[in-house]
Design a protein around this motif. Structure first.
Motif, PDB file in Angstrom:
ATOM      1  N   ASP A 108       0.798  -1.214   0.000  1.00  0.00           N
ATOM      2  CA  ASP A 108       0.000   0.000   0.000  1.00  0.00           C
ATOM      3  C   ASP A 108       0.833   1.267   0.000  1.00  0.00           C
ATOM      4  O   ASP A 108       0.429   2.282  -0.550  1.00  0.00           O
ATOM      5  CB  ASP A 108      -0.928  -0.002   1.214  1.00  0.00           C
ATOM      6  N   ASP A 145      -3.995   4.265   2.927  1.00  0.00           N
ATOM      7  CA  ASP A 145      -2.813   3.434   2.690  1.00  0.00           C
ATOM      8  C   ASP A 145      -1.824   3.478   3.865  1.00  0.00           C
ATOM      9  O   ASP A 145      -1.077   2.532   4.075  1.00  0.00           O
ATOM     10  CB  ASP A 145      -2.112   3.849   1.390  1.00  0.00           C
ATOM     11  N   ASP A 204      -5.834  -2.255   2.130  1.00  0.00           N
ATOM     12  CA  ASP A 204      -7.139  -1.607   1.974  1.00  0.00           C
ATOM     13  C   ASP A 204      -7.676  -1.921   0.582  1.00  0.00           C
ATOM     14  O   ASP A 204      -6.922  -2.152  -0.360  1.00  0.00           O
ATOM     15  CB  ASP A 204      -7.077  -0.092   2.246  1.00  0.00           C
ATOM     16  N   THR A 253      -9.220  -0.910  -2.694  1.00  0.00           N
ATOM     17  CA  THR A 253      -9.437   0.261  -3.549  1.00  0.00           C
ATOM     18  C   THR A 253      -9.635  -0.186  -5.003  1.00  0.00           C
ATOM     19  O   THR A 253     -10.483  -1.047  -5.258  1.00  0.00           O
ATOM     20  CB  THR A 253      -8.301   1.295  -3.361  1.00  0.00           C
TER      21      THR A 253
HETATM   22 CO    CO Z   1      -3.918   0.524  -0.553  1.00  0.00          CO
END
Ligand code: CO
Ligand code: CO
Ligand code: CO
Length: 321
Positions: free
Chosen positions: A21, A61, A197, A199
Motif C-alpha cells: 500500500d 494506505d 485496503d 481500492t
Molecule cells: Co492501498
C-alpha cells in the motif's frame, strides 16, 4: 515503474518490489516513515464531501500498513473558470477537516491547471519498523475480516449516470468518508498478520495481492461478504466502471467462482472501491474478538468473510458455505 531500476537500500523496508500500500523507510531503530499518494476526479457533486473522501482515501494506505499519519501535502489539478475559487476552497476545506480528524496536518501542497478536476494528498506517516503490516505475512489458518461493504464503484457510477435513492447515496458516502483508523488500530491490537485496503482492484484484486505475496490460498464465503443494499441491482442495470473489465483480465486464472453465483454478485467482487475498507488477516483464535471489538468501536459493517489455506497458493476461491 516496471522498466525503472528498483530502488534498493538497507533502510528501505517496503518498496516497489511488492504490491503493497505504501513505501516504508527506516530512519532509526524504532522509527520508520510511511509514504503514499492518492488523488482522483470528483466522485460526488458536493465539493466539501469530495475533498473529504479524497483525503480519507489517501490516508487509508498509511492505515493499511499499520501506520499513523503525521503530515500531508495537497495535490490539486483544476480547470480554471469551470471550478470556481469558492468550490476549490470547499474541496480543500473537506480535505483539511478529514486530515484533522485523522490527526494529520496539511503542511502545504501544489496546484496546476488541468482539463479535469483532481484532488488528493501525499501523506507521510510513522510506524515502528518491526510492526509493519505488509501483504506478505498472511499465515495458513488465518481468518479474513473485511471492514466496509462493497459496491462504491457501481453505486457512484449509477449516481453519475442514473439515479439512486437518497438513502443509498448517504450510506455509501458515509462509508467512503469513514477513516480506516479504528480498524487499523484494532488490527494491530489483535496481532493481525497482514492487512491491505480495498481500492481500485476491488476485493478480489487486493485479496490476490496478499495471497500472492504470502503464497497462500484464500477462500471467501459469499454469504458473509458485506455489500451495499441495492448495489447488485444497479450492477444488473449495467452501472459498471471501466475497471470491472480490467480487474477481471488482471486476475484471469487466479479466481475461482462457480457458475452457480449470480453475475451481479461477481460484479460486486470485482468492483473497484473508493476509500474502501481494510482486509485484515488475523489468527482464527483472535478473529471473533476482533470482529466484536470492531463493531463495538463503530466499524459496524465488519465481517469475517473467509479463511486462508496452504493449499491452492495464490488462488482465490469463492464459495457459499
Ligand atoms: Co492501498
Ligand atoms: Co492507494
Ligand atoms: Co499492507
Amino acid at each position: 515503474m516496471e522498466k525503472l531500476p528498483k530502488a534498493s537500500h538497507p533502510d528501505l523496508l517496503v518498496g516497489v518490489n511488492t504490491i503493497d500500500d505504501a513505501g516504508v523507510f527506516r530512519v532509526s531503530d524504532d522509527l520508520a516513515l510511511v509514504q503514499t499518494v492518492d488523488f482522483f476526479t470528483p466522485i460526488v457533486d458536493d465539493p466539501y464531501t469530495y475533498g473529504a473522501i479524497a483525503a480519507a482515501n489517501a490516508l487509508s494506505d498509511i492505515y493499511a500498513m499499520g501506520g499513523e499519519p503525521l503530515t500531508a501535502l495537497n495535490i490539486v489539478c483544476y480547470p480554471k473558470g469551470i471550478v470556481s475559487e469558492e468550490m476549490l476552497g470547499e474541496i480543500l476545506r473537506g480535505g483539511f477537516d478529514k486530515a484533522a480528524e485523522a490527526g494529520c496536518l496539511i503542511v502545504g501542497g501544489h496546484s496546476v491547471e488541468d482539463k479535469e478536476m483532481k484532488y488528493g494528498l501525499a501523506v507521510t506517516g510513522k510506524i515502528h519498523p518491526k510492526k509493519i503490516l505488509t501483504n506478505a505475512n498472511v499465515q495458513p489458518g488465518d481468518a479474513l475480516v473485511l471492514t466496509k461493504p462493497l459496491g462504491t464503484g457501481i453505486v457512484t457510477t449509477a449516481f453519475k449516470l442514473g439515479t439512486i435513492s437518497d438513502e443509498l447515496y448517504r450510506r455509501v458516502t458515509d462509508s467512503m468518508l469513514a477513516l480506516n483508523n479504528t480498524a487499523a488500530k484494532l488490527a494491530v491490537e489483535f496481532g493481525a498478520h497482514a492487512c491491505t485496503d480495498i481500492t481500485g482492484f476491488g476485493l478480489l484484486g487486493h485479496a490476490w495481492g496478499m495471497a500472492r505475496e504470502s503464497n497462500v490460498g484464500f477462500i471467501f464465503d459469499a454469504n458473509q461478504i458485506p455489500i451495499f443494499a441495492g448495489a447488485e441491482e444497479l450492477a444488473d442495470q449495467g452501472f459498471l466502471t471501466k475497471n470491472d473489465r480490467s480487474n477481471r483480465e488482471y486476475l484471469k486464472g487466479y479466481v475461482h467462482i462457480d457458475n452457480s453465483f449470480s453475475e451481479n454478485l461477481v460484479r460486486v467482487l470485482y468492483d473497484p472501491q473508493t476509500s474502501g475498507g481494510l482486509l485484515i488477516s488475523v489468527s482464527s483464535e483472535a478473529v471473533e474478538d476482533l470482529e466484536t471489538e470492531l463493531k463495538k468501536q463503530g466499524v459496524e459493517d465488519a465481517r469475517i468473510i473467509g479463511r486462508v489455506t496452504k493449499e491452492h497458493p495464490q488462488q482465490i476461491t469463492v464459495v457459499q458455505a
